[in-house]
Motif scaffolding. Structure first.
Motif, PDB file in Angstrom:
ATOM      1  N   ALA A  71     -76.552  -1.507  33.247  1.00  0.00           N
ATOM      2  CA  ALA A  71     -75.656  -2.264  32.367  1.00  0.00           C
ATOM      3  C   ALA A  71     -75.373  -3.639  32.960  1.00  0.00           C
ATOM      4  CB  ALA A  71     -74.360  -1.489  32.150  1.00  0.00           C
ATOM      5  N   SER A  72     -75.081  -3.689  34.235  1.00  0.00           N
ATOM      6  CA  SER A  72     -74.805  -4.962  34.898  1.00  0.00           C
ATOM      7  C   SER A  72     -76.036  -5.864  34.891  1.00  0.00           C
ATOM      8  CB  SER A  72     -74.358  -4.689  36.332  1.00  0.00           C
ATOM      9  OG  SER A  72     -74.054  -5.876  36.992  1.00  0.00           O
TER      10      SER A  72
ATOM     11  N   THR B 293     -71.063  -0.694  26.084  1.00  0.00           N
ATOM     12  CA  THR B 293     -71.940  -1.452  25.193  1.00  0.00           C
ATOM     13  C   THR B 293     -73.399  -1.129  25.486  1.00  0.00           C
ATOM     14  OG1 THR B 293     -70.322  -3.227  25.036  1.00  0.00           O
ATOM     15  CG2 THR B 293     -72.580  -3.771  24.419  1.00  0.00           C
ATOM     16  N   PHE B 294     -73.745  -1.028  26.751  1.00  0.00           N
ATOM     17  CA  PHE B 294     -75.117  -0.689  27.139  1.00  0.00           C
ATOM     18  C   PHE B 294     -75.528   0.649  26.527  1.00  0.00           C
ATOM     19  CE2 PHE B 294     -78.145   1.312  30.064  1.00  0.00           C
ATOM     20  CZ  PHE B 294     -79.137   0.346  30.121  1.00  0.00           C
ATOM     21  N   LYS B 295     -74.645   1.638  26.606  1.00  0.00           N
ATOM     22  CA  LYS B 295     -74.951   2.960  26.031  1.00  0.00           C
ATOM     23  C   LYS B 295     -75.179   2.874  24.522  1.00  0.00           C
ATOM     24  CE  LYS B 295     -72.298   5.907  29.174  1.00  0.00           C
ATOM     25  NZ  LYS B 295     -71.135   6.814  29.216  1.00  0.00           N
TER      26      LYS B 295
ATOM     27  N   LEU C 125     -74.132  -6.374  30.396  1.00  0.00           N
ATOM     28  CA  LEU C 125     -73.329  -5.658  29.416  1.00  0.00           C
ATOM     29  C   LEU C 125     -72.374  -4.704  30.116  1.00  0.00           C
ATOM     30  CD1 LEU C 125     -76.265  -4.629  27.047  1.00  0.00           C
ATOM     31  CD2 LEU C 125     -74.646  -6.495  26.679  1.00  0.00           C
ATOM     32  N   SER C 126     -71.321  -4.322  29.408  1.00  0.00           N
ATOM     33  CA  SER C 126     -70.466  -3.256  29.924  1.00  0.00           C
ATOM     34  C   SER C 126     -71.227  -1.946  29.771  1.00  0.00           C
ATOM     35  CB  SER C 126     -69.151  -3.197  29.148  1.00  0.00           C
ATOM     36  OG  SER C 126     -69.388  -2.711  27.833  1.00  0.00           O
ATOM     37  N   VAL C 127     -70.808  -0.929  30.489  1.00  0.00           N
ATOM     38  CA  VAL C 127     -71.479   0.370  30.404  1.00  0.00           C
ATOM     39  C   VAL C 127     -71.401   0.921  28.986  1.00  0.00           C
ATOM     40  CG1 VAL C 127     -71.425   2.771  31.205  1.00  0.00           C
ATOM     41  CG2 VAL C 127     -71.199   0.905  32.852  1.00  0.00           C
TER      42      VAL C 127
ATOM     43  N   CYS D 196     -78.694  -0.054  24.030  1.00  0.00           N
ATOM     44  CA  CYS D 196     -79.964  -0.039  24.769  1.00  0.00           C
ATOM     45  C   CYS D 196     -80.863   1.104  24.300  1.00  0.00           C
ATOM     46  CB  CYS D 196     -79.709   0.090  26.263  1.00  0.00           C
ATOM     47  SG  CYS D 196     -81.247   0.065  27.209  1.00  0.00           S
TER      48      CYS D 196
ATOM     49  N   ASP E 237     -74.607   2.188  35.762  1.00  0.00           N
ATOM     50  CA  ASP E 237     -73.761   1.010  35.978  1.00  0.00           C
ATOM     51  C   ASP E 237     -74.587  -0.203  36.400  1.00  0.00           C
ATOM     52  OD1 ASP E 237     -74.198   2.425  38.455  1.00  0.00           O
ATOM     53  OD2 ASP E 237     -72.623   1.220  39.379  1.00  0.00           O
TER      54      ASP E 237
ATOM     55  N   CYS F 181     -78.287  -6.029  32.683  1.00  0.00           N
ATOM     56  CA  CYS F 181     -78.434  -6.578  31.324  1.00  0.00           C
ATOM     57  C   CYS F 181     -77.265  -7.462  30.927  1.00  0.00           C
ATOM     58  CB  CYS F 181     -78.586  -5.438  30.320  1.00  0.00           C
ATOM     59  SG  CYS F 181     -80.087  -4.485  30.541  1.00  0.00           S
TER      60      CYS F 181
END
Length: 94
Positions: free
Chosen positions: A18-19, A27-29, A23-25, A32, A15, A21
């Motif tokens: 993601a924050s 979207t990050f998954k 991004l939401s978690v 990234c 979390d 960057c």
């Protein structure tokens, strides 16, 4: 009064990464490519190194013409076009 920036540890939880960057978690998954390090066997023990995230974020700089291919791949991962979305003007009612 000046707002203080948050303290970001060198190794971030999912979390936090993601924050960091922006991004939401979810979207990050999806986008990234940075792999976490494992402190424990549990997924809760995974940590993303801030320096590696910084290096990845630098590769997707929109002002750098060498990063166009990377940005396009991220757009493909999100099933979206990397081109900016243009909005249509509403018709004026008379």
């Amino acid at each position: 009064m000046k707002a203080e920036l948050p303290y970001w540890p060198a190794a971030l939880r999912l979390d936090q990464a993601a924050s960091y960057c922006g991004l939401s978690v979810d979207t990050f998954k999806k986008v990234c490519p940075v792999k976490p390090i494992e402190f424990t066997q549990s997924s809760r023990g995974h940590r993303w190194l801030r320096l590696r995230l910084d290096a990845w974020l630098e590769t997707i700089d929109p002002k750098d013409p060498q990063t166009v291919r990377v940005r396009r791949r991220i757009g493909d991962m999100l099933d979206k076009s990397p081109e900016p979305i243009t909005r249509r003007r509403r018709r004026e009612q008379t």
